[in-house]
Scaffold this active site. Structure first.
Site, PDB file in Angstrom:
ATOM      1  N   ALA A  70     -44.086  30.826  58.170  1.00  0.00           N
ATOM      2  CA  ALA A  70     -43.936  30.330  56.530  1.00  0.00           C
ATOM      3  C   ALA A  70     -45.155  29.347  56.121  1.00  0.00           C
ATOM      4  CB  ALA A  70     -43.064  29.398  56.328  1.00  0.00           C
ATOM      5  N   GLU A  99     -41.084  39.314  65.684  1.00  0.00           N
ATOM      6  CA  GLU A  99     -40.225  39.696  64.809  1.00  0.00           C
ATOM      7  C   GLU A  99     -40.447  39.509  62.937  1.00  0.00           C
ATOM      8  OE1 GLU A  99     -39.038  37.975  66.540  1.00  0.00           O
ATOM      9  OE2 GLU A  99     -38.236  39.287  68.610  1.00  0.00           O
ATOM     10  N   ASN A 104     -40.212  42.994  55.136  1.00  0.00           N
ATOM     11  CA  ASN A 104     -40.974  42.072  54.738  1.00  0.00           C
ATOM     12  C   ASN A 104     -42.801  43.051  54.193  1.00  0.00           C
ATOM     13  OD1 ASN A 104     -42.958  39.956  54.114  1.00  0.00           O
ATOM     14  ND2 ASN A 104     -42.071  38.830  55.126  1.00  0.00           N
ATOM     15  N   TYR A 111     -49.370  41.691  59.107  1.00  0.00           N
ATOM     16  CA  TYR A 111     -49.925  41.650  60.605  1.00  0.00           C
ATOM     17  C   TYR A 111     -50.072  43.396  61.393  1.00  0.00           C
ATOM     18  CZ  TYR A 111     -46.447  37.794  60.591  1.00  0.00           C
ATOM     19  OH  TYR A 111     -46.010  36.894  60.483  1.00  0.00           O
TER      20      TYR A 111
END
Length: 140
Positions: A70, A99, A104, A111
């Site tokens: 975050a 996950e 998103n 990633y």
């Protein structure tokens, strides 16, 4: 910006980031409990004394499971999440997995750029709103 180990002094800032970033944030107590777990590897990104992002990782038998990544909205797009992930990748693991909400796209793109692969879907994994999770894994 510096990447540091999550300690008690950063607890309130991390709890705030949870509230800002997630529909179902971890409680302050849940975060505090991570400080004493041998399997818990949490890092914070600190800018001018303020925690602006953090990453939680659990490592069991050399397997890395990301709990949360975050970054405060006003600090996104500055490479903070990538820096946190790169630092966590220095841990001794055979793989690291996470996950991510199917919607998103910025996180999925990050990633993917970092070498994670889409290895599956967890149907209806998230709530508020209900959404599938993409399982992404990086093999060392």
């Amino acid at each position: 910006m510096k990447i540091e180990k999550f300690t008690l002094q950063y607890l309130d800032d991390v709890a705030n980031i949870e509230k800002v970033c997630f529909a179902h944030p971890w409680s302050r107590q849940d975060l505090k409990n991570q400080l004493d777990l041998e399997t818990s590897h949490f890092l914070v990104a600190v800018d001018d004394g303020r925690v602006v992002g953090y990453m939680g990782l659990q490592i069991f038998s050399g397997e890395g499971y990301v709990t949360n990544v975050a970054v405060l909205p006003e600090y996104r797009g500055q490479g903070i999440a990538q820096a946190l992930i790169k630092e966590q990748m220095k841990n001794d693991m055979s793989f690291i997995t996470l996950e991510v909400r199917q919607s998103n796209a910025p996180a999925i793109n990050l990633y993917t750029r970092m070498g994670f692969e889409n290895v599956g879907i967890r149907p209806d994994f998230y709530s508020d709103p209900t959404e599938n999770a993409i399982i992404m894994t990086y093999e060392f």
